[in-house]
Structures are given as structure tokens and as C-alpha cells.
Enzyme design. Structure first.
Site, short mmCIF file in Angstrom:
data_model
loop_
_atom_site.label_atom_id
_atom_site.label_comp_id
_atom_site.label_asym_id
_atom_site.label_seq_id
_atom_site.Cartn_x
_atom_site.Cartn_y
_atom_site.Cartn_z
N ALA A 163 -0.65 4.49 9.51
CA ALA A 163 0.16 4.25 8.31
C ALA A 163 -0.29 5.22 7.23
CB ALA A 163 0.02 2.81 7.83
N LEU A 167 -1.50 6.68 -1.89
CA LEU A 167 -2.87 6.98 -2.31
C LEU A 167 -3.83 7.23 -1.16
CD1 LEU A 167 -3.32 4.40 -5.22
CD2 LEU A 167 -2.35 6.69 -5.28
N GLY A 168 -3.46 6.87 0.05
CA GLY A 168 -4.35 7.05 1.19
C GLY A 168 -3.62 6.81 2.49
N VAL A 170 -4.19 5.14 6.77
CA VAL A 170 -4.99 4.20 7.56
C VAL A 170 -5.07 4.66 9.01
CG1 VAL A 170 -5.20 1.81 8.35
CG2 VAL A 170 -4.32 2.30 6.06
N ASP A 315 0.86 -5.63 -5.93
CA ASP A 315 1.53 -4.64 -5.08
C ASP A 315 2.04 -5.30 -3.80
OD1 ASP A 315 2.51 -2.20 -4.32
OD2 ASP A 315 0.60 -1.45 -3.54
#
Length: 694
Positions: A163, A167-168, A170, A315
Site C-alpha cells: 500500500a 506520507l509513506g 507499507v 483520518d
């Protein structure tokens, strides 16, 4: 209201000149992260940007140029909406994390954007282009250098991210030390300077936009609120702590059906988050039978955070809400949270209580206390026209369906009245920005499953539980506002039985949501259902027959004492009428008139508790009639299916015994509640006698 393409371009262009002028002739060296604090600081950001005026101007040009194609396409009638939607998504992706976040917030609002746009924007939730895995491995090796790098920590790690977010991204891996499967989140490189630059530019644009649109909301304050949370998302250690605190908070409140991914503390750094791997599926993609219940549970969990723990997960997009294989709701991604002060929590409870009670007259005052109406314009809520207009707006909203459920023509005239007389009296208080975002997303998920979804009504289970169990003065006042309404007797209030029934059903729903749900592919047995029902019954009995007492018990005991007293006297009077044909006075039935006057007075005193009337007898009888109307259908149903034989009677008795807790569990509460009832009945009778002697 939508702005024209020319207007947007003009605002951004003017902002660009303002930014360059403001920054002056600072150095235009390369972007570095060292000068920036790890927390959001607009003053430090301005100083940082002042040395990069060239880069600021370049970024403003990128925003204008990057969005121009899409803005111009809105004017095209020949271009299909599908293509415009793709352009919007591609534009937001190209502009970077700040704009991707904005697109994510819009992607769930089925009542604000056409489906063709939503379909594309949803791709921003988990289909953001990843950065190269080589960079991710470099960050992992750097962060885990003391542990032997990637090879020293992980037995396996997926070659590509499973994923990717704004911001980042996985990866899935297995720990070398324990063999546990884990999720590994790696932060995007150089993300802090990118966010800082965009937030600085947006702070320059905000005052110009606010002045142009004549808005009451302090847009700079709203941006600062957003920016502080945005930058806080970059601290993965903090995110790990937020997740653990949430898990403990749900356990403490016996909401065992909600969980999160447990972090592996020793492997979490500011840029790396390692948690257990969650086996499940996205909630909105699940075809399990309990998805609707889990959606309700999600709202209950968020209300618990908002109004109880005071730390709200801000979120909740669909990628962060999972249905686990064992039937739990799992909430992921705890980077973005916001804290809710206690006084605001109680103000929100008042507001929701008035909404569910349909007491729209009180809502304008709630909006003032919540900060939606500036103090300088608070006098507007005393205008009956404003009260009427706002009542109509909120009555429409409470019906469900989101913005599409509003009768625009009906509401427009009322809003026009407010604006004509007082101008724009509304603002969005900075603290409420993330609350609105979180519940906007939850409402959007609900509307996806049900076009008539009414988030106000779905709040009922949590609100019922909070109203019934919280003994604080503010919550007592809110419960009283819901439970009582004006009666047919001037100045007298009566219990709203149907509203109480609705609250009781909602309390039951809350308990149903809180107990464990079904594992994937599992069909609950009759014994499982019986055990679940026993838990629900026990919760209700423990609340009503609490040894310590609570405000709900106090209200019910008082109402029971009033009802027993009034109905007892009513039955006595009807018996006297039956004997005398309704023509004689009660004392003629008894042979006491042969006694001397002193003894007659003593007898009259003895019977005065029965003969005396109360000023609220008529109201109590109204309430009793309402209770009977609710109970009658259920009693008729039971009478239509009586036990067929001794065996059937024994079976039903056994089923009932399984549902009810033992006397050792509820006995002390029954005794305490019985004593309180006797005291309330005695007080009722003595007050009534005193009333008749006046």
C-alpha cells in the site's frame, strides 16, 4: 459557492506576488530539513522560506501551472466528466502530499461530488504512486543500523509496497526473532520540507481568499490547526503510542469489538512504524452480514473518542477501517489525531441531544457555545426568524441523505432571511475542523451503503449510553431535555414515553455493538445468541438497579412513585364510584359518621393519603396511557402464543433464567432501588397532602 476559473487563477497569482514581496530577496539555496523543527511552527516556516524565495515562487508557479489544465477543462462542454475526474486526480497527485490529503477528504463525500469524481479520488486513498523501494530500504537500513539493518531485523520483506499513501508506504514482512508477520510503514523521503512549503503558501493565500469571500472563519487559524496535525503525522513513535492508548481505552470501556494493530515498540522510530499484520478486509468492500452493524460500531467508537477519551482519530478513510477475520472493527493509521477539551465535549453533547430530541429552538444557542457563531453576532440567535430558519435547516439535515437530502428550495429562503438581516453570521471554529472532517468521512461511508443514511440518528446508541450512565450536571440537563416535554396541563412537564423507548432501544443497540461479533464464515448458534442477549440484559439491569444510584434511576423511581400513587388512588376512587353509583361521597360508604367528631377527624386523617389529589394527577395519567399504548401490542403478542403444555412452559422458563443474572448479582441493587422507591413514594404522598391543605 464555486469560484470561476479566472477568480481562482487571480487569487493564486496575487498570492504569488504577495509571497515574493513578503519574502524579499532572501537566498535561494537548496531545500534542507535541518533548519525545520519536527513540530509545526508557522513562524519558523516563514523564516525557513525567507531564505528560499526563489523556491517559493517556483512552487507557486507549479501550483498555478499544475492546476491550470484541470481548471480550464471545467469550462469545456465537450470533454466527458470521466476525463475531467482523471485530470483532477492526476493534478492532486502531481502537486504532492498536501493536495493528495485534500483529495482524500473529498473522496468519500457522495453528497458533495458526482460519483464519477469520487471514483477517481478514492484512488488517492491507497493508490498513490509509491517512491522507489531502494529508497525505502536505505531508510530502513539507516534507522535499524544498530540492529543489523534490514537483514538483521526481518526474515522476509515484500519486494514492493502492499500500500502507498501520501506520507509513506507499507511493506509486509516477517520478523527474524519471532517469526511474527508484521506491517512495515516507511516515511517518504524529504516529506517535511514539501509540507512546510505548501502550508506556508496556503497561509499567504488564505487571508486574500477570506477577504474576497467575506468569511467569518479564520482561515489562517484553520490552516494552522490542520498544519499542526499534518506535521504531527510524521512522528511514527507518537502514532504508535496513539494506537496503544486507543486499544486500552476500548478495553476499559468494554467495547471489545473494536481494536487496532498493536505496534512492535522496539522497532518503531520517528520514520518507521512496525505493527502486527491484521488479517481482514476493507469494511466498505466486505460482503459479511455484519457490515451494517460494524458501520454503526465505527460511529460509536468515534463518538467515544470525541465525547469520552477526548482524543479523536481524524483520518477515517475507507482504507483505515477493516473488518478482521474474527469479526472485529480494526481502525488503522493513528498519525492524525486531535484533542477535544472537556467543556467542548459537553457542549457537543448538548447539541446532539437537542438534535435527537428535535428541540431545534435550542440549537442556535448551541452553535454560539460551540463557536460556530462569533460572539459579536450572538444576538442574532435571539431573533425568532433566525431560530425558525436554523430549525428548518437542521430539521432537513436530521432526515438523512447528507447534503442531497436537504430540500434546497425550502432552506434557501430561510438562509436568505438570515443573510439579508445579519450578513454572514457563521464561522468554523479552528478546534472543530478535524471533528468535521472525521464525521464527514463517516457520514460518507454510511451514504455509500444507504442513500438515506442519517448520521444524527446513528449517533443515538452512543448518546443513549452516555445520557444513561453519566451523572455530570451537564449530561443530566441534556437527559432531562430529551425525556420530558410540555403536557396538556399548563406549566406541567410529562415523561415522553416514546422518546424514552427510543433511547432504551438505542442503549440496547450500543450493547449489541459492544459485544464480540462473528468470525468470518461463522454462523452463531442459539446458545451464542442467548449468551449475547444475557450480556445485554445484565448491562441494562445493572444500570437501572445500580447500588450507587444514577440520574436515570432517580428519574424512573420518581416516575414509578408518581404512577403507583396516582393509579392507586384512581383505582380506589373508581371502586367507590362502583359501590355508590358515582352519586355519593366516599365517606358515606363507611359507617364512620356514627362516631364522634374527634374520631371522625382521626379517620379522615388516616384516609387523607388516599383521598387527597395531586396537581400533576392528570399528567401522570397521560404518561400511564402512553406506556399502556406501547405495552399493549407486546402483551397481545404474548397472549396469542401462551405455553402449550408444561414442557413448553419449562422451556420458556429455562430460556428466561439464562437471560437473567443471578440474585447475588442484582440483589443488592434491587434492595437499594426498592428503598429509594419507598422514600420517593413517601415524599410524594406527604407533598400531595401538603398541597391539599393549602
Amino acid at each position: 459557492l464555486p469560484l470561476s476559473t479566472a477568480t481562482i487563477a487571480a487569487i493564486v497569482t496575487v498570492s504569488g506576488f504577495s509571497a515574493v514581496k513578503k519574502l524579499g530577496s532572501g537566498a535561494s539555496g537548496g531545500v534542507g530539513e535541518d533548519e525545520l523543527p519536527s513540530y509545526y511552527d508557522p513562524v519558523a516556516a516563514e523564516k525557513w522560506a525567507s531564505y528560499r524565495s526563489g523556491l517559493v515562487a517556483k512552487r507557486i508557479f507549479e501550483i498555478v501551472a499544475g492546476s491550470a489544465k484541470f481548471l480550464l477543462s471545467l469550462k469545456s462542454e465537450s470533454m466527458p466528466d470521466e476525463r475531467k475526474a482523471v485530470q483532477l486526480r492526476e493534478t492532486l497527485q502531481a502537486l504532492g502530499p498536501t493536495f493528495v490529503k485534500a483529495g482524500q477528504a473529498l473522496s468519500i463525500r457522495v453528497d458533495l461530488l458526482p460519483e464519477v469524481y469520487l471514483k477517481e479520488l478514492r484512488k488517492l486513498q491507497d493508490a498513490v504512486p509509491p517512491f522507489p523501494t531502494e529508497q525505502a530500504l536505505e531508510i530502513l537500513n539507516e534507522e535499524f543500523a544498530s540492529k543489523g539493518g534490514v537483514r538483521g531485523v526481518f526474515e522476509t520483506i515484500s519486494p514492493e509496497p502492499v500500500a502507498s499513501a501520501s506520507l509513506g508506504q507499507v511493506y509486509r514482512g516477517k520478523l527474524k526473532a519471532s517469526g511474527q508477520e508484521v506491517a512495515i510503514k516507511v516515511q517518504r523521503p524529504d516529506i517535511l520540507p514539501s509540507i512546510t512549503m505548501d502550508m506556508h503558501i496556503l497561509r499567504i493565500i488564505a487571508p486574500i481568499f477570506q477577504k474576497y469571500k467575506n468569511l467569518n472563519s479564520d482561515l489562517v487559524a484553520l490552516l494552522d490547526q490542520w498544519g499542526s496535525r499534518f506535521v504531527a503525522e510524521l512522528d511514527y513513535k507518537r502514532e504508535a503510542e496513539n494506537g496503544k492508548e486507543f486499544i486500552e481505552a476500548m478495553k476499559a470501556r468494554k467495547i471489545t469489538s473494536v481494536t487496532s494493530a498493536t505496534p512492535v515498540d522496539e522497532l518503531c522510530t520517528n520514520k518507521i512504524l512496525v505493527t502486527e499484520w491484521i488479517y481482514g478486509e476493507r469494511l466498505e468492500l466486505s460482503e459479511a452480514k455484519d457490515v451494517a452493524k460494524l458501520c454503526g460500531l465505527a460511529l460509536t467508537a468515534y463518538l467515544t473518542m470525541l465525547l469520552d477519551t477526548g482524543v479523536l482519530h481524524a483520518d477515517p478513510h475507507p482504507g483505515n477501517l477493516l473488518r478482521t477475520d474474527d469479526g472485529q472493527l480494526c481502525i488503522l493509521d493513528w498519525g492524525l489525531t486531535t484533542e477535544i477539551p472537556s467543556e467542548k465535549q459537553y457542549a457537543i453533547i448538548d447539541y446532539i441531544a437537542h438534535l435527537v430530541a428535535e428541540d431545534y429552538v435550542e440549537i442556535p444557542k448551541d452553535l454560539v457555545s460551540l463557536g460556530f457563531i462569533p460572539k459579536g453576532k450572538a444576538t442574532a440567535v435571539d431573533d425568532q426568524g433566525v431560530v425558525r430558519a436554523l430549525s428548518k435547516v437542521f430539521r432537513n439535515l436530521a432526515k438523512g441523505g447528507g447534503a442531497k437530502g436537504i430540500n434546497v428550495a425550502d432552506v434557501a429562503a430561510e438562509v436568505q432571511y438570515i443573510q439579508t438581516k445579519y450578513g454572514n453570521i457563521f464561522q468554523i471554529p479552528p478546534y472543530f475542523a478535524y471533528i468535521l472532517r472525521a464525521f464527514s468521512v463517516l457520514e460518507g461511508i454510511g451514504l455509500q451503503n444507504d442513500a438515506k443514511y442519517a448520521i444524527v440518528q446513528e449517533c443515538y446508541p452512543y448518546i443513549a449510553r452516555r445520557l444513561f450512565s453519566d451523572n455530570s450536571p451537564r449530561v443530566k440537563s441534556a437527559l432531562r431535555a430529551i425525556m420530558y416535554e410540555p403536557s396538556s396541563v399548563d406549566g406541567q412537564m410529562k415523561l415522553n414515553v416514546r422518546r424514552f423507548q427510543k433511547l432504551a432501544n438505542a442503549f440496547r443497540t450500543y450493547n449489541e455493538q459492544s459485544i464480540s461479533l462473528m468470525p468470518k464464515g461463522y454462523e452463531p448458534s442459539e446458545e451464542d445468541n442467548s449468551e449475547a442477549q444475557a450480556v445485554i440484559v445484565k448491562e441494562g439491569l445493572e444500570l437501572i438497579f445500580s447500588v450507587e444510584g444514577n440520574y436515570l434511576q432517580e428519574m424512573l423511581v420518581r416516575e414509578a412513585a408518581r404512577t403507583v400513587d396516582t393509579l392507586g388512588r384512581e383505582v380506589f376512587r373508581q371502586g367507590i364510584d362502583l359501590v355508590t353509583g358515582g352519586r355519593a361521597q366516599p365517606e358515606l360508604v363507611f359507617p364512620f359518621n356514627t362516631l364522634d367528631k374527634d374520631l371522625q377527624k382521626q379517620v379522615e386523617f388516616l384516609f387523607s393519603p388516599i383521598a387527597a389529589k395531586s396537581e400533576d394527577d392528570e399528567v401522570v395519567l397521560e404518561t400511564a396511557q402512553a406506556v399502556w399504548e406501547i405495552l399493549q401490542p407486546e402483551l397481545n403478542r404474548l397472549l396469542q402464543s401462551p405455553p402449550t403444555d408444561v414442557s413448553d412452559m419449562a422451556k420458556r422458563g429455562s430460556q428466561a433464567s439464562k437471560l437473567l443474572p443471578g440474585f447475588d448479582e442484582v440483589g443488592p441493587g434491587l434492595l437499594a432501588t426498592g428503598l429509594r422507591f419507598n422514600a420517593a413514594l413517601f415524599e410524594r404522598v406527604t407533598t400531595r397532602i401538603g398541597y391539599n391543605e393549602k
